[in-house]
Scaffold this motif. Structure first.
Motif: not given
Length: 96
Positions: A23-32, A40-41, A45-52, A69-71
């Motif tokens: 599924v896509p990362c909420p930050c970079c939109r890559s399927l990671t 998961q990280i 982009c190294f965003w830590h997906d905490d559900g935001q 922030s995610l923005t």
């Protein structure tokens, strides 16, 4: 009248994870990510997906992403390729 129902982003992510698809990362939109909001990280982009997600993108949640922030993380990714400059050595290019 014909109505076309489009599932929400959260539902699409749940469906993809059920099918064992990334599924896509909420930050970079890559399927990671294997699934969303599972701490998961993203390797791109190294965003830590905490559900935001988008509706709360302006908020700083703290936690694993600190004062980011995610923005801001999305803007950082567009500007230099990682959610924060200190993570540039940890990221890889997005795969097509």
């Amino acid at each position: 009248m014909l109505r076309i129902l489009v599932p929400s982003a959260a539902l699409r992510c749940r469906l993809l994870s059920t099918l064992n698809m990334l599924v896509p990362c909420p930050c970079c939109r890559s399927l990671t990510l294997d699934r969303r909001a599972d701490d998961q990280i993203c390797k791109v982009c190294f965003w830590h997906d905490d559900g935001q997600d988008g509706d709360e993108a302006e908020l700083v949640w703290g936690g694993p992403n600190g004062s980011l922030s995610l923005t801001q993380a999305r803007a950082n990714y567009k500007a230099f390729g990682a959610c924060e400059k200190r993570f540039l050595s940890n990221v890889r290019p997005s795969k097509p």
